[in-house]
Design an enzyme around this catalytic site. Structure first.
Site, PDB file in Angstrom:
ATOM      1  N   HIS A 203     -35.848 -53.187  -7.857  1.00  0.00           N
ATOM      2  CA  HIS A 203     -36.509 -54.397  -8.352  1.00  0.00           C
ATOM      3  C   HIS A 203     -36.468 -54.316  -9.872  1.00  0.00           C
ATOM      4  O   HIS A 203     -36.338 -53.221 -10.445  1.00  0.00           O
ATOM      5  CB  HIS A 203     -37.938 -54.482  -7.787  1.00  0.00           C
ATOM      6  CG  HIS A 203     -37.949 -54.855  -6.329  1.00  0.00           C
ATOM      7  ND1 HIS A 203     -38.199 -56.126  -5.892  1.00  0.00           N
ATOM      8  CD2 HIS A 203     -37.674 -54.131  -5.224  1.00  0.00           C
ATOM      9  CE1 HIS A 203     -38.108 -56.165  -4.567  1.00  0.00           C
ATOM     10  NE2 HIS A 203     -37.781 -54.966  -4.131  1.00  0.00           N
ATOM     11  N   CYS A 234     -42.366 -57.853  -3.323  1.00  0.00           N
ATOM     12  CA  CYS A 234     -42.973 -57.456  -2.053  1.00  0.00           C
ATOM     13  C   CYS A 234     -44.422 -57.926  -2.050  1.00  0.00           C
ATOM     14  O   CYS A 234     -45.160 -57.671  -2.992  1.00  0.00           O
ATOM     15  CB  CYS A 234     -42.913 -55.937  -1.893  1.00  0.00           C
ATOM     16  SG  CYS A 234     -43.775 -55.362  -0.421  1.00  0.00           S
TER      17      CYS A 234
HETATM   18  P1  HMG Z   1     -50.937 -54.147  12.623  1.00  0.00           P
HETATM   19  O1  HMG Z   1     -51.947 -55.215  12.404  1.00  0.00           O
HETATM   20  O2  HMG Z   1     -51.345 -52.726  12.445  1.00  0.00           O
HETATM   21  O3  HMG Z   1     -50.148 -54.314  14.020  1.00  0.00           O
HETATM   22  O4  HMG Z   1     -49.715 -54.448  11.651  1.00  0.00           O
HETATM   23  P2  HMG Z   1     -50.562 -54.262  15.520  1.00  0.00           P
HETATM   24  O5  HMG Z   1     -49.465 -53.542  16.219  1.00  0.00           O
HETATM   25  O6  HMG Z   1     -51.989 -53.763  15.665  1.00  0.00           O
HETATM   26  O7  HMG Z   1     -50.514 -55.810  15.936  1.00  0.00           O
HETATM   27  C1  HMG Z   1     -51.407 -56.768  15.368  1.00  0.00           C
HETATM   28  C2  HMG Z   1     -50.888 -58.166  15.725  1.00  0.00           C
HETATM   29  O8  HMG Z   1     -49.599 -58.375  15.128  1.00  0.00           O
HETATM   30  C3  HMG Z   1     -50.707 -58.388  17.211  1.00  0.00           C
HETATM   31  O9  HMG Z   1     -50.928 -59.779  17.445  1.00  0.00           O
HETATM   32  C4  HMG Z   1     -49.235 -58.090  17.419  1.00  0.00           C
HETATM   33  O10 HMG Z   1     -48.691 -58.730  18.535  1.00  0.00           O
HETATM   34  C5  HMG Z   1     -48.634 -58.673  16.146  1.00  0.00           C
HETATM   35  P3  HMG Z   1     -52.365 -60.347  17.934  1.00  0.00           P
HETATM   36  O11 HMG Z   1     -52.626 -59.617  19.227  1.00  0.00           O
HETATM   37  O12 HMG Z   1     -53.323 -59.969  16.827  1.00  0.00           O
HETATM   38  O13 HMG Z   1     -52.122 -61.800  18.040  1.00  0.00           O
HETATM   39  N1  HMG Z   1     -47.360 -58.033  15.798  1.00  0.00           N
HETATM   40  C6  HMG Z   1     -46.224 -58.704  15.539  1.00  0.00           C
HETATM   41  N2  HMG Z   1     -45.931 -60.010  15.533  1.00  0.00           N
HETATM   42  C7  HMG Z   1     -44.661 -60.345  15.221  1.00  0.00           C
HETATM   43  N3  HMG Z   1     -43.694 -59.445  14.916  1.00  0.00           N
HETATM   44  C8  HMG Z   1     -43.954 -58.138  14.919  1.00  0.00           C
HETATM   45  C9  HMG Z   1     -45.268 -57.722  15.242  1.00  0.00           C
HETATM   46  N4  HMG Z   1     -45.851 -56.516  15.322  1.00  0.00           N
HETATM   47  C10 HMG Z   1     -47.125 -56.719  15.667  1.00  0.00           C
HETATM   48  N5  HMG Z   1     -43.005 -57.256  14.606  1.00  0.00           N
HETATM   49  C11 HMG Z   1     -47.349 -54.401  11.228  1.00  0.00           C
HETATM   50  C12 HMG Z   1     -48.582 -53.607  11.641  1.00  0.00           C
HETATM   51  C13 HMG Z   1     -46.255 -53.391  10.943  1.00  0.00           C
HETATM   52  C14 HMG Z   1     -46.931 -55.314  12.356  1.00  0.00           C
HETATM   53  C15 HMG Z   1     -47.701 -55.231   9.969  1.00  0.00           C
HETATM   54  O14 HMG Z   1     -48.312 -54.400   9.036  1.00  0.00           O
HETATM   55  C16 HMG Z   1     -46.507 -55.898   9.355  1.00  0.00           C
HETATM   56  O15 HMG Z   1     -45.912 -56.796   9.932  1.00  0.00           O
HETATM   57  N6  HMG Z   1     -46.131 -55.479   8.113  1.00  0.00           N
HETATM   58  C17 HMG Z   1     -44.947 -55.987   7.466  1.00  0.00           C
HETATM   59  C18 HMG Z   1     -45.165 -56.029   5.995  1.00  0.00           C
HETATM   60  C19 HMG Z   1     -43.889 -56.501   5.329  1.00  0.00           C
HETATM   61  O16 HMG Z   1     -43.076 -57.180   5.909  1.00  0.00           O
HETATM   62  N7  HMG Z   1     -43.743 -56.119   4.043  1.00  0.00           N
HETATM   63  C20 HMG Z   1     -42.586 -56.503   3.275  1.00  0.00           C
HETATM   64  C21 HMG Z   1     -41.336 -55.804   3.693  1.00  0.00           C
HETATM   65  S1  HMG Z   1     -41.185 -54.150   3.041  1.00  0.00           S
HETATM   66  C22 HMG Z   1     -40.468 -54.380   1.475  1.00  0.00           C
HETATM   67  O17 HMG Z   1     -40.378 -55.477   1.001  1.00  0.00           O
HETATM   68  C23 HMG Z   1     -39.897 -53.176   0.756  1.00  0.00           C
HETATM   69  C24 HMG Z   1     -38.370 -53.131   0.814  1.00  0.00           C
HETATM   70  O18 HMG Z   1     -37.804 -54.296   0.230  1.00  0.00           O
HETATM   71  C25 HMG Z   1     -37.856 -51.899   0.076  1.00  0.00           C
HETATM   72  C26 HMG Z   1     -38.403 -51.760  -1.362  1.00  0.00           C
HETATM   73  O19 HMG Z   1     -38.425 -52.728  -2.130  1.00  0.00           O
HETATM   74  O20 HMG Z   1     -38.777 -50.621  -1.670  1.00  0.00           O
HETATM   75  C27 HMG Z   1     -37.868 -53.018   2.257  1.00  0.00           C
HETATM   76 MG    MG Z   2     -37.571 -54.633  -1.888  1.00  0.00          MG
END
Ligand code: HMG
Ligand code: MG
Length: 296
Positions: A203, A234
């Site tokens: 970034h 992010c």
């Molecule tokens: P959580 O709340 O701990 O998950 O989140 P959970 O397993 O307890 O589930 C909670 C709810 O989420 C449930 O629904 C699940 O069904 C749903 P409810 O019963 O409450 O209605 N759920 C989902 N729904 C859709 N798709 C899924 C999914 N999983 C669970 N896959 C979780 C844990 C990992 C899901 C959450 O924290 C999350 O989605 N985080 C993503 C954050 C993210 O996307 N961040 C940005 C990307 S990383 C980045 O940008 C860095 C990178 O570019 C590299 C860099 O720059 O260094 C890659």
């Molecule tokens: Mg990134």
């Protein structure tokens, strides 16, 4: 040189206003038309955590796929992988962090728990014949913890490679790294994971990304992540600005005589269109310079 275009995912995930599916699809198709061969199109994460990516299913349903292009998606767990499978995705990216606090803020679990989760995701994806890429976040600093040790980076990078990621992308999530540190980090990781399996993901928050890429090339890195027009950030890394702009990377590599297969003019046009949709100027210096030349 391999360029992994992450604009449609990393670039757009931080946009506050919903970007329409049509605009996302057009962006991906424009990028491919410009010669991009690896596009991260979206993510199958919780829509409560990242609302902007909630329509990734529709993006995959609509995008016209060209043979020889990898259209990948970011997945955090088996739920996300199942969505990717339903969408016919052939490559997924998993992500872990070298920072314990960032891991908890970004994916709500510890580093160890995330690696265990990703082991299951990677195994299942590979059983299905999918390719898996891995990210390590916060390799040069964390928004919550500050300095991150090389040992922490090595541990996560090695774990991702060992579980079957064909490529491990080293992410400077908040763009704090400087070239000396970036090169030291890349060389250290390359002692544990073959350098041909490594990518860098900078970034550009502090304006160091291109310099960091150049330093990484000296360490033998041949794969670079970037976002057209420098889109990005992010949502769980406050203050993190966009990825290095793909136009700037392509311009630099062209100048170095390094082949990317990407047409800079067409790439810049893809960037112009998405910035028009978002209603603000491009963060790419090369795109702005090209536009100024056209106005003359
Ligand atoms: P959580 O709340 O701990 O998950 O989140 P959970 O397993 O307890 O589930 C909670 C709810 O989420 C449930 O629904 C699940 O069904 C749903 P409810 O019963 O409450 O209605 N759920 C989902 N729904 C859709 N798709 C899924 C999914 N999983 C669970 N896959 C979780 C844990 C990992 C899901 C959450 O924290 C999350 O989605 N985080 C993503 C954050 C993210 O996307 N961040 C940005 C990307 S990383 C980045 O940008 C860095 C990178 O570019 C590299 C860099 O720059 O260094 C890659
Ligand atoms: Mg990134």
């Amino acid at each position: 040189m391999k360029i992994v275009e992450v604009g449609p995912r990393d670039g757009l995930q931080n946009e506050a206003a919903a970007v329409k599916v049509d605009a996302k699809v057009r962006l991906i198709e424009d990028l491919v038309e410009a010669g991009v061969r690896h596009v991260e199109c979206g993510s199958f994460v919780s829509p409560k955590w990242v609302p902007q990516m909630a329509d990734t299913i529709s993006v995959f349903a609509q995008v016209r796929r060209v043979a020889g292009v990898s259209y990948s998606a970011l997945v955090p767990n088996l739920t996300g992988l199942a969505e990717a499978v339903r969408c016919g995705v052939e490559e997924v990216a998993v992500f872990a962090s070298a920072s314990e606090t960032f891991s908890r803020r970004n994916i709500n679990c510890s580093i160890d728990d995330s690696l265990e989760r990703l082991r299951a995701v990677t195994a299942e994806a590979r059983t299905r014949g999918m390719r898996v890429r891995g990210y390590v976040s916060c390799v040069l600093g964390c928004p919550y913890e500050g300095e991150i040790s090389l040992a922490a980076v090595l541990r996560v990078a090695s774990a991702l490679a060992e579980m079957g990621c064909y490529e491990v992308s080293l992410g400077d999530t908040i763009g704090v790294g400087t070239p000396g540190k970036a090169q030291t980090m890349a060389r250290a990781v390359a002692k544990e994971v073959p350098v041909q399996q490594l990518a860098v993901h900078f970034h550009d928050t502090w304006g160091q990304a291109l310099a960091n890429i150049l330093a990484s090339l000296d360490a033998g890195i041949e794969a670079i992540d970037s976002s057209v027009a420098g889109l990005g950030g992010c949502p769980y890394a406050k203050g993190a600005s966009g990825n290095v702009a793909t136009e700037d990377v392509v311009y630099m590599l062209d100048g170095l005589g390094m082949e990317t297969g990407i047409d800079l003019e067409k790439l810049a046009a893809a960037g112009r269109h998405i910035m028009h949709v978002l209603g603000r100027p491009s963060a790419s210096k090369a795109a702005l310079a090209l536009a100024a030349l056209k106005e003359k």
